[in-house]
Motif scaffolding. Structure first.
Motif, PDB file in Angstrom:
ATOM      1  N   GLN A 402       0.826  -1.203   0.000  1.00 58.36           N
ATOM      2  CA  GLN A 402       0.000   0.000   0.000  1.00 58.36           C
ATOM      3  C   GLN A 402       0.863   1.257   0.000  1.00 58.36           C
ATOM      4  O   GLN A 402       0.569   2.231  -0.705  1.00 58.36           O
ATOM      5  CB  GLN A 402      -0.934   0.001   1.206  1.00 58.36           C
ATOM      6  N   MET A 403       1.941   1.234   0.780  1.00 59.03           N
ATOM      7  CA  MET A 403       2.811   2.409   0.818  1.00 59.03           C
ATOM      8  C   MET A 403       3.463   2.650  -0.552  1.00 59.03           C
ATOM      9  O   MET A 403       3.622   3.806  -0.965  1.00 59.03           O
ATOM     10  CB  MET A 403       3.879   2.242   1.904  1.00 59.03           C
ATOM     11  N   LYS A 404       3.824   1.581  -1.241  1.00 57.58           N
ATOM     12  CA  LYS A 404       4.387   1.744  -2.584  1.00 57.58           C
ATOM     13  C   LYS A 404       3.364   2.403  -3.511  1.00 57.58           C
ATOM     14  O   LYS A 404       3.722   3.259  -4.336  1.00 57.58           O
ATOM     15  CB  LYS A 404       4.818   0.377  -3.138  1.00 57.58           C
ATOM     16  N   GLU A 405       2.101   2.049  -3.373  1.00 54.10           N
ATOM     17  CA  GLU A 405       1.052   2.679  -4.190  1.00 54.10           C
ATOM     18  C   GLU A 405       0.969   4.167  -3.878  1.00 54.10           C
ATOM     19  O   GLU A 405       0.847   5.005  -4.789  1.00 54.10           O
ATOM     20  CB  GLU A 405      -0.298   2.005  -3.930  1.00 54.10           C
ATOM     21  N   TRP A 406       1.034   4.514  -2.581  1.00 53.15           N
ATOM     22  CA  TRP A 406       0.993   5.937  -2.220  1.00 53.15           C
ATOM     23  C   TRP A 406       2.220   6.680  -2.735  1.00 53.15           C
ATOM     24  O   TRP A 406       2.129   7.836  -3.135  1.00 53.15           O
ATOM     25  CB  TRP A 406       0.872   6.082  -0.702  1.00 53.15           C
ATOM     26  N   HIS A 407       3.363   6.013  -2.743  1.00 55.27           N
ATOM     27  CA  HIS A 407       4.553   6.629  -3.332  1.00 55.27           C
ATOM     28  C   HIS A 407       4.310   6.942  -4.807  1.00 55.27           C
ATOM     29  O   HIS A 407       4.670   8.029  -5.293  1.00 55.27           O
ATOM     30  CB  HIS A 407       5.750   5.677  -3.199  1.00 55.27           C
ATOM     31  N   ASN A 408       3.725   5.987  -5.500  1.00 60.01           N
ATOM     32  CA  ASN A 408       3.455   6.185  -6.930  1.00 60.01           C
ATOM     33  C   ASN A 408       2.446   7.305  -7.178  1.00 60.01           C
ATOM     34  O   ASN A 408       2.403   7.885  -8.262  1.00 60.01           O
ATOM     35  CB  ASN A 408       2.936   4.891  -7.551  1.00 60.01           C
ATOM     36  N   GLU A 409       1.639   7.592  -6.158  1.00 59.24           N
ATOM     37  CA  GLU A 409       0.625   8.650  -6.285  1.00 59.24           C
ATOM     38  C   GLU A 409       1.145  10.015  -5.835  1.00 59.24           C
ATOM     39  O   GLU A 409       0.386  10.974  -5.775  1.00 59.24           O
ATOM     40  CB  GLU A 409      -0.614   8.266  -5.473  1.00 59.24           C
ATOM     41  N   GLY A 410       2.445  10.089  -5.499  1.00 57.76           N
ATOM     42  CA  GLY A 410       3.036  11.384  -5.176  1.00 57.76           C
ATOM     43  C   GLY A 410       3.409  11.597  -3.729  1.00 57.76           C
ATOM     44  O   GLY A 410       3.842  12.686  -3.352  1.00 57.76           O
ATOM     45  N   PHE A 411       3.251  10.560  -2.874  1.00 58.13           N
ATOM     46  CA  PHE A 411       3.578  10.698  -1.450  1.00 58.13           C
ATOM     47  C   PHE A 411       4.855   9.932  -1.115  1.00 58.13           C
ATOM     48  O   PHE A 411       4.917   9.182  -0.144  1.00 58.13           O
ATOM     49  CB  PHE A 411       2.410  10.189  -0.592  1.00 58.13           C
ATOM     50  N   SER A 412       5.879  10.112  -1.919  1.00 55.26           N
ATOM     51  CA  SER A 412       7.100   9.312  -1.789  1.00 55.26           C
ATOM     52  C   SER A 412       7.908   9.648  -0.544  1.00 55.26           C
ATOM     53  O   SER A 412       8.870   8.945  -0.223  1.00 55.26           O
ATOM     54  CB  SER A 412       7.979   9.493  -3.032  1.00 55.26           C
ATOM     55  N   HIS A 413       7.546  10.716   0.172  1.00 58.56           N
ATOM     56  CA  HIS A 413       8.284  11.073   1.390  1.00 58.56           C
ATOM     57  C   HIS A 413       7.808  10.290   2.609  1.00 58.56           C
ATOM     58  O   HIS A 413       8.427  10.358   3.678  1.00 58.56           O
ATOM     59  CB  HIS A 413       8.106  12.571   1.680  1.00 58.56           C
ATOM     60  N   LEU A 438      10.152  -6.654   0.603  1.00 55.86           N
ATOM     61  CA  LEU A 438      10.635  -5.424  -0.031  1.00 55.86           C
ATOM     62  C   LEU A 438      10.895  -5.634  -1.517  1.00 55.86           C
ATOM     63  O   LEU A 438      10.598  -4.763  -2.334  1.00 55.86           O
ATOM     64  CB  LEU A 438      11.910  -4.950   0.666  1.00 55.86           C
ATOM     65  N   LYS A 439      11.420  -6.805  -1.844  1.00 55.36           N
ATOM     66  CA  LYS A 439      11.670  -7.106  -3.257  1.00 55.36           C
ATOM     67  C   LYS A 439      10.361  -7.226  -4.032  1.00 55.36           C
ATOM     68  O   LYS A 439      10.221  -6.682  -5.134  1.00 55.36           O
ATOM     69  CB  LYS A 439      12.465  -8.409  -3.368  1.00 55.36           C
ATOM     70  N   ASP A 440       9.392  -7.929  -3.427  1.00 59.44           N
ATOM     71  CA  ASP A 440       8.110  -8.152  -4.117  1.00 59.44           C
ATOM     72  C   ASP A 440       7.318  -6.855  -4.287  1.00 59.44           C
ATOM     73  O   ASP A 440       6.635  -6.670  -5.304  1.00 59.44           O
ATOM     74  CB  ASP A 440       7.264  -9.163  -3.335  1.00 59.44           C
ATOM     75  N   THR A 441       7.371  -5.983  -3.289  1.00 59.70           N
ATOM     76  CA  THR A 441       6.569  -4.756  -3.335  1.00 59.70           C
ATOM     77  C   THR A 441       7.316  -3.575  -3.950  1.00 59.70           C
ATOM     78  O   THR A 441       6.706  -2.550  -4.252  1.00 59.70           O
ATOM     79  CB  THR A 441       6.109  -4.359  -1.923  1.00 59.70           C
ATOM     80  N   GLU A 442       8.651  -3.719  -4.090  1.00 58.17           N
ATOM     81  CA  GLU A 442       9.513  -2.662  -4.651  1.00 58.17           C
ATOM     82  C   GLU A 442       9.519  -1.399  -3.783  1.00 58.17           C
ATOM     83  O   GLU A 442       9.786  -0.305  -4.272  1.00 58.17           O
ATOM     84  CB  GLU A 442       9.099  -2.318  -6.086  1.00 58.17           C
ATOM     85  N   LEU A 443       9.207  -1.558  -2.496  1.00 61.55           N
ATOM     86  CA  LEU A 443       9.280  -0.418  -1.582  1.00 61.55           C
ATOM     87  C   LEU A 443      10.734  -0.189  -1.171  1.00 61.55           C
ATOM     88  O   LEU A 443      11.419  -1.132  -0.781  1.00 61.55           O
ATOM     89  CB  LEU A 443       8.434  -0.688  -0.334  1.00 61.55           C
ATOM     90  N   PRO A 444      11.236   1.054  -1.264  1.00 58.96           N
ATOM     91  CA  PRO A 444      12.612   1.318  -0.810  1.00 58.96           C
ATOM     92  C   PRO A 444      12.768   0.936   0.662  1.00 58.96           C
ATOM     93  O   PRO A 444      11.910   1.298   1.493  1.00 58.96           O
ATOM     94  CB  PRO A 444      12.765   2.832  -1.016  1.00 58.96           C
ATOM     95  N   PRO A 445      13.817   0.218   1.032  1.00 58.97           N
ATOM     96  CA  PRO A 445      13.988  -0.238   2.427  1.00 58.97           C
ATOM     97  C   PRO A 445      13.948   0.893   3.436  1.00 58.97           C
ATOM     98  O   PRO A 445      13.415   0.719   4.541  1.00 58.97           O
ATOM     99  CB  PRO A 445      15.364  -0.923   2.405  1.00 58.97           C
ATOM    100  N   GLU A 446      14.485   2.067   3.049  1.00 59.33           N
ATOM    101  CA  GLU A 446      14.538   3.180   4.001  1.00 59.33           C
ATOM    102  C   GLU A 446      13.155   3.759   4.290  1.00 59.33           C
ATOM    103  O   GLU A 446      13.000   4.589   5.201  1.00 59.33           O
ATOM    104  CB  GLU A 446      15.463   4.280   3.496  1.00 59.33           C
ATOM    105  N   ARG A 447      12.128   3.318   3.539  1.00 60.26           N
ATOM    106  CA  ARG A 447      10.765   3.786   3.782  1.00 60.26           C
ATOM    107  C   ARG A 447       9.951   2.777   4.594  1.00 60.26           C
ATOM    108  O   ARG A 447       8.733   2.895   4.695  1.00 60.26           O
ATOM    109  CB  ARG A 447      10.055   4.084   2.451  1.00 60.26           C
ATOM    110  N   LEU A 448      10.640   1.792   5.170  1.00 55.33           N
ATOM    111  CA  LEU A 448       9.983   0.835   6.064  1.00 55.33           C
ATOM    112  C   LEU A 448      10.587   0.965   7.456  1.00 55.33           C
ATOM    113  O   LEU A 448      11.804   0.943   7.627  1.00 55.33           O
ATOM    114  CB  LEU A 448      10.172  -0.598   5.560  1.00 55.33           C
ATOM    115  N   CYS A 449       9.717   1.104   8.462  1.00 49.93           N
ATOM    116  CA  CYS A 449      10.152   1.158   9.859  1.00 49.93           C
ATOM    117  C   CYS A 449       9.479   0.001  10.610  1.00 49.93           C
ATOM    118  O   CYS A 449       8.253  -0.091  10.635  1.00 49.93           O
ATOM    119  CB  CYS A 449       9.776   2.493  10.503  1.00 49.93           C
ATOM    120  N   LEU A 450      10.282  -0.886  11.167  1.00 57.80           N
ATOM    121  CA  LEU A 450       9.764  -2.017  11.929  1.00 57.80           C
ATOM    122  C   LEU A 450       9.749  -1.654  13.411  1.00 57.80           C
ATOM    123  O   LEU A 450      10.770  -1.224  13.956  1.00 57.80           O
ATOM    124  CB  LEU A 450      10.629  -3.253  11.699  1.00 57.80           C
TER     125      LEU A 450
END
Length: 580
Positions: A402-413, A438-450
């Motif tokens: 979902q976050m990757k989708e929001w990045h694609n919609e202009g919320f990449s920060h 991360l590989k499957d969703t193509e989300l940049p690792p630095e945009r994930l906080c565990l």
């Protein structure tokens, strides 16, 4: 020019430059003498003709001592034979081999070497040579062995941890099936351990646990394995039982009680500790380790209910689960399989800019009959049943996608924060699962906080540090959730590779203690600044609470004051409003 032609051209260019370099033999001689890796040259019969100073330093032998000797002279005789078979096959088929050998220096010290051997074949054997290049990797191997040990052993007691117990237990039961043997699982809880911990402190409590683990190992002997399950709980597997299983169990339990009867000296005084034990028998009470442990646990609680310092063997009906619990567990598993549980999202706000910088994913289950269920009503069931691991993975994947989708919609920060349970964090495959998501969703690792809890990090000690470093190597961020409710000290905290402290909302809820809580928040903020951590405060519900944390230097926040957890479409609308 195609790819193959380009590769050939590059090879020719490298060869040309090397031959130009080698025209001056002094260049080659300097390279030979000053390279850090050990290098030897042997004749076709594998007799050493030449070795460089680095090789002499690595092995402790001089050129004169090894001249015309076989390189195997420094072998420790401890490298598995299959490695040498692979070496011979590689040299025969490819003319080169690379691998790891355990060798021995002149002084008797063992060392691991990473070595590449290449056969230079010419027209005659007299013109042919072997070249070996060797690097000392002893420290790396030690670090790998230590990390591997910590991944499968309890840091405090050095006993196998839950993962190794499950793994070895599964193997033992498979062997028991093949040999038609019996086995037993014991679940041991130290009675009133909390009282010792509270009276004398965690340091003394740790000493007691170490002493008890030593005694339990001695009581068990060679009859099986012992594991620290967590806290003051231990599990024991008795395997390879050919005779009367109950007689064998009775013997081990008697030995355990005998060792408990002896006092333990702590802080110059004698402390007596008793144990409550539950027992389950293979195959009567379960066909797998998980079921046997669950039933032994139920028997242990029955022992506690009946007065402690005793044991009970499992019988049907001990697992006192309410019909509601059983229904939730059944429905939960089905909901996970059908992906009926999904995350809702709560904004995380930079209060200086009054703009969202992140989003936390929070699990929500819309039950077909019960409606929206509180996480508190089903997460404990998931943790008890083990379903929390697939549930966490499903939430992680959905949130990242979902976050990757929001990045694609202009919320990449924006960064997505995902909560991780203790069982999931302890999963030996956890880091690999994060990489794959991360590989499957193509989300940049630095945009994930565990997010892991403070107590999870502390209770796992060096293992937690190692696992957190693996996550940091991936590039993800780590947040210590519920910070301030655990027992970490500054000296502990500085060792944890985390990025953020998340102040628990309990410091905002009691108005009578506002002054004390403000002081605690201020201290946490100062501590975080000294360690270069960021700070966020959760549970902000009022303007006054926001002003309170801002006053103490915390400018990142989340809570119902900004937004409640929202479904995807509602969160998207909230983002548009914030950035309008």
């Amino acid at each position: 020019m195609d790819g193959r032609g380009l590769a050939t051209a590059r090879m020719m260019m490298r060869k040309h430059h090397f031959l130009e370099f080698a025209k001056d033999t002094d260049n080659v001689w300097r390279l030979f003498n000053h390279m850090n890796d050990g290098l030897i040259i042997t004749d076709d019969k594998r007799r050493i003709l030449l070795m460089n100073p680095a090789y002499e330093e690595l092995t402790g032998y001089t050129m004169e001592e090894l001249y015309l000797k076989n390189p195997g002279f420094i072998s420790s005789r401890q490298t598995p034979s299959h490695v040498f078979n692979e070496m011979r096959e590689g040299l025969a088929s490819k003319g080169t081999w690379t691998g790891e050998l355990l060798n021995q220096r002149k002084n008797g010290e063992l060392f691991w070497s990473y070595i590449t051997i290449t056969y230079i074949e010419k027209e005659t054997p007299e013109e042919s040579y072997y070249i070996g290049i060797m690097r000392d990797i002893t420290e790396r191997k030690k670090a790998e062995d230590e990390a591997s040990f910590l991944a499968y052993h309890d840091e405090l007691t050095q006993t196998p941890n839950r993962h190794l117990f499950m793994e070895k237990g599964t193997e033992a039961l498979q062997q028991a099936r093949e040999d038609n043997h019996r086995a037993a699982v014991l679940f041991i809880d130290l009675d009133r351990f909390k009282k010792v911990n509270d009276s004398f402190g965690h340091h003394i409590g740790d000493q007691l646990l170490m002493e008890m683990s030593t005694r339990l190992r001695k009581a068990l002997g060679e009859r099986g394995m012992i594991s620290r399950f967590g806290g003051d709980e231990f599990t024991v597997l008795i395997d390879k039982i050919e005779g009367d299983v109950y007689e064998e169990v009775q013997y081990v339990i008697t030995e355990i009680f005998n060792t408990c009867n002896r006092p333990i000296t702590l802080v110059d005084r004698h402390v007596y500790i008793t144990a409550s034990i539950g027992v389950s028998i293979y195959p009567e009470h379960g066909q797998d380790v998980e079921t046997l442990m669950k039933n032994a646990d139920s028997a242990m609680y029955q022992t506690k209910d009946e007065g402690r310092n005793n044991f009970q063997i499992y019988s049907d009906g001990m697992a006192d689960y309410s019909p509601e619990y059983v229904e939730i567990e059944s429905n939960l598993r089905q909901a996970i399989e059908n992906k009926e549980i999904e995350p809702h999202y709560q904004l995380q706000i930079d209060t200086l800019l009054n703009q969202p910088y992140g989003v936390e994913a929070l699990v929500r289950w819309e039950h077909p009959d019960r409606g929206i269920m509180s996480p508190g009503s089903f997460l404990p069931v998931a943790e008890q049943s083990g379903d929390i691991i697939p549930l966490d993975h499903m939430m992680l994947e959905a949130a990242c996608r979902q976050m990757k989708e929001w990045h694609n919609e202009g919320f990449s920060h924006l960064t997505i924060s995902v909560n991780i349970s203790k069982l999931t964090f302890e999963d030996v495959y956890f880091e690999e699962k994060v990489r794959q998501v991360l590989k499957d969703t193509e989300l940049p690792p630095e945009r994930l906080c565990l997010e892991i809890t403070e107590n999870m990090a502390i209770s796992n000690g060096e293992v937690a540090i190692w696992k957190l470093n693996q996550l940091k190597n991936i590039g993800v961020h780590v947040s210590l959730d519920d910070f301030g409710t655990g027992f970490s000290s500054l000296s502990q905290l500085k060792d944890f590779p985390v990025d953020e402290l998340k102040i628990d909302k309990s410091f905002l809820s009691e108005s009578d203690n506002q002054k004390i809580n403000s002081t605690i928040i201020k201290l946490i903020v100062q501590m975080a600044e000294s360690l270069n951590f960021s700070v966020i405060c959760e549970g902000i519900e009022t303007k006054e609470q926001l002003a309170q944390i801002n006053k103490e230097g915390c400018y990142q926040a989340q809570g119902y004051y900004f937004s409640k957890p929202l479904a995807v479409q509602d969160l998207r609308s909230a983002l548009d409003e914030c950035l309008a």
